[in-house]
Scaffold this active site. Structure first.
Site, PDB file in Angstrom:
ATOM      1  N   GLU A   1       0.904  -1.605  -0.029  1.00  0.00           N
ATOM      2  CA  GLU A   1      -0.227   0.048   0.301  1.00  0.00           C
ATOM      3  C   GLU A   1       0.464   1.123  -0.193  1.00  0.00           C
ATOM      4  O   GLU A   1       1.900   1.395   0.693  1.00  0.00           O
ATOM      5  CB  GLU A   1      -1.214   0.356   1.195  1.00  0.00           C
TER       6      GLU A   1
ATOM      7  N   GLY B   1     -16.414   6.229  -2.163  1.00  0.00           N
ATOM      8  CA  GLY B   1     -15.868   6.828  -1.006  1.00  0.00           C
ATOM      9  C   GLY B   1     -15.137   5.039  -0.056  1.00  0.00           C
ATOM     10  O   GLY B   1     -14.242   5.535   1.017  1.00  0.00           O
TER      11      GLY B   1
ATOM     12  N   LEU C   1     -12.390   1.108  -3.402  1.00  0.00           N
ATOM     13  CA  LEU C   1     -12.237   0.379  -3.706  1.00  0.00           C
ATOM     14  C   LEU C   1     -12.229   1.002  -4.926  1.00  0.00           C
ATOM     15  O   LEU C   1     -12.486   0.111  -6.172  1.00  0.00           O
ATOM     16  CB  LEU C   1     -13.523  -0.826  -3.774  1.00  0.00           C
ATOM     17  N   SER C   2     -11.965   2.053  -5.766  1.00  0.00           N
ATOM     18  CA  SER C   2     -11.381   2.365  -6.865  1.00  0.00           C
ATOM     19  C   SER C   2     -12.414   2.924  -7.744  1.00  0.00           C
ATOM     20  O   SER C   2     -13.036   2.304  -8.541  1.00  0.00           O
ATOM     21  CB  SER C   2      -9.846   1.961  -7.229  1.00  0.00           C
TER      22      SER C   2
ATOM     23  N   ASP D   1      -4.537   0.989  -9.130  1.00  0.00           N
ATOM     24  CA  ASP D   1      -5.668   1.415  -9.375  1.00  0.00           C
ATOM     25  C   ASP D   1      -6.375   0.846 -10.414  1.00  0.00           C
ATOM     26  O   ASP D   1      -7.099   0.118 -11.108  1.00  0.00           O
ATOM     27  CB  ASP D   1      -6.503   2.187  -8.651  1.00  0.00           C
TER      28      ASP D   1
ATOM     29  N   TYR E   1      -3.151  12.739   0.344  1.00  0.00           N
ATOM     30  CA  TYR E   1      -2.235  11.783   0.043  1.00  0.00           C
ATOM     31  C   TYR E   1      -1.318  12.217  -1.156  1.00  0.00           C
ATOM     32  O   TYR E   1      -0.641  11.971  -1.444  1.00  0.00           O
ATOM     33  CB  TYR E   1      -3.806  11.373  -1.497  1.00  0.00           C
TER      34      TYR E   1
HETATM   35  C1  GLA Z   1      -5.034   5.088  -4.242  1.00  0.00           C
HETATM   36  C2  GLA Z   1      -4.175   6.107  -5.117  1.00  0.00           C
HETATM   37  C3  GLA Z   1      -3.598   4.226  -5.481  1.00  0.00           C
HETATM   38  C4  GLA Z   1      -2.683   3.593  -4.355  1.00  0.00           C
HETATM   39  C5  GLA Z   1      -3.585   3.474  -3.404  1.00  0.00           C
HETATM   40  C6  GLA Z   1      -2.744   3.415  -2.067  1.00  0.00           C
HETATM   41  O1  GLA Z   1      -6.158   3.984  -4.367  1.00  0.00           O
HETATM   42  O2  GLA Z   1      -4.781   5.845  -6.072  1.00  0.00           O
HETATM   43  O3  GLA Z   1      -2.354   4.518  -6.552  1.00  0.00           O
HETATM   44  O4  GLA Z   1      -1.697   5.258  -3.957  1.00  0.00           O
HETATM   45  O5  GLA Z   1      -4.514   4.611  -2.687  1.00  0.00           O
HETATM   46  O6  GLA Z   1      -1.798   2.028  -1.970  1.00  0.00           O
END
Ligand code: GLA
Length: 384
Positions: A33, A121, A124-125, A171, A221
């Site tokens: 991660e 949110g 899970l992208s 992601d 982030y």
């Molecule tokens: C988000 C970002 C990814 C990655 C994760 C953490 O999902 O979109 O690119 O950095 O956080 O691992």
């Protein structure tokens, strides 16, 4: 979300059948991660939470018409005028359009309806799923000749530039390259990848969704990235042998400790530990040592929480609960952090008791319902 529902809505709105229907999944990440943007390795997979997207060229005029089923929300724009909107969701689509146009692809106006069951949110992208689904769909209807990797890179850039989150590649890669019953070991530096079968007999992958997304997530982030970039730049300037975080030792980090803020040093220490953990974790997975793998997941959580500081009270609570219950082999926060889900590896016979325990404990502690999902690993973005 039924494919039919999206297609029917498309027909109701635009009077024709869509030319293409695309499904594009969300992702989990077993371990690795916050190291995709630090030249590490990650272990994601695409899952049975997905968006369905119906798309066609607009042959009547030059307006792009979008409809988000889950928000019952419409948006229109012109290809020549892309402005970020406070509505949020259209930015993922306009971002893809913007990147395609910047790369010289000739687009025409299009109509698009999408909806799905990826909770937003939840880490899970869902945004990567929309981006990759749109890039895939535009590639289909306008025959752009994009490869899968082009789709990934265009989608990632859309998120970086138009949406404004400086995310790594994990992601979008997982959503596009996912394969049923496999996890992807992705080398985020070379983009080489390998599929590992993921049918660990007798275990479930369970997500516990905190239902919260603390608003500082996106800005923190971007800050983490800057901190990591600052540390590696300094280390590279000191040691010729260092090309990326992969080459860095804890001792070398120690030698720059007086030149950087203590928190930046913590971030760098997390990164090199996590890069090593992914290597160890893949070996354990190959030898089917799930207990060992689970222990590394717990370690990852502690690093993310204490050194990288991207966890939150709700995620820490769920991880502690998992650990203390004795029912969960591995548990950690997943994705960007500041809310979203924990990912848990649980022996099937323990899944039900743990879910019940977690739901009730979470409700009493936070007066909020805990949602849980038992996940299946499915193929990446594809035509329906
Ligand atoms: C988000 C970002 C990814 C990655 C994760 C953490 O999902 O979109 O690119 O950095 O956080 O691992």
């Amino acid at each position: 979300m039924e494919n039919l529902t999206v297609a029917q809505k498309f027909k109701t709105l635009f009077g024709t059948e869509p030319v293409s229907i695309v499904r594009s999944p969300g992702r989990i990440n077993l371990i690795g991660e916050h190291i995709d943007y630090n030249d590490g390795f990650v272990l994601p997979a695409s899952i049975n939470k997905e968006i369905i997207l119906a798309i066609s060229p607009n042959t009547t005029d030059d307006t792009c018409n979008l409809y988000a089923f889950d928000f019952d929300s419409s948006f229109t724009f012109q290809l020549s005028q892309l402005d970020k909107t406070n509505l949020g969701w259209p930015n993922y689509i306009m971002g893809v359009v913007d990147e395609l146009q910047k790369a010289g692809y000739q687009l025409k106006a299009f109509n698009c309806v999408f909806g799905g069951n990826i909770p937003t949110g939840a880490g899970l992208s869902s945004s990567a799923a929309v981006e990759c689904g749109v890039a895939f769909g535009l590639n289909e209807i306008f025959k752009l000749g994009l490869s899968k990797l082009d789709i990934v890179q265009i989608s990632k850039k859309a998120e970086n530039h138009f949406v404004g989150v400086n995310c790594g590649i994990m992601d979008q890669f997982a959503s596009t390259f996912g394969k049923a019953n496999h996890v992807i070991k992705l080398d985020c530096k070379s983009l080489e990848y390998q599929y590992f079968p993921f049918q660990i007999d007798g275990y479930d992958v369970v997500l516990c969704d905190t239902g919260v997304k603390h608003s500082l997530g996106d800005s923190e982030y971007n800050t983490r990235r800057k901190e990591c970039d600052a540390a590696i730049a300094l280390l590279k300037s000191k040691y010729e042998t260092i090309k990326s975080y992969r080459d860095v030792t804890p001792e070398q980090i120690q030698t720059v400790a007086s030149e950087l803020p203590a928190k930046t040093i913590d971030r760098a220490n997390f990164v090199i530990a996590e890069i090593k953990r992914v290597g160890d974790a893949t070996e354990l997975l190959t030898s089917n040592d799930i207990v060992g793998f689970g222990q590394l997941m717990y370690q990852t959580h502690d690093g993310l929480s204490k050194l990288y500081e991207v966890s939150c009270e709700e995620l820490d609570f769920l991880k502690d609960l998992a650990f203390e219950s004795g029912l969960v082999t591995g548990s950690r926060m997943m994705g960007g952090g500041f809310g979203g889900c924990t990912i848990n590896l649980i022996k099937k016979e323990n899944t039900k008791s743990f879910i019940e325990k977690a739901e009730s404990a979470y409700q009493s502690k936070f007066q909020r319902a805990l949602k849980t999902y038992v996940v299946a690993i499915k193929d990446g973005t594809s035509l329906v």
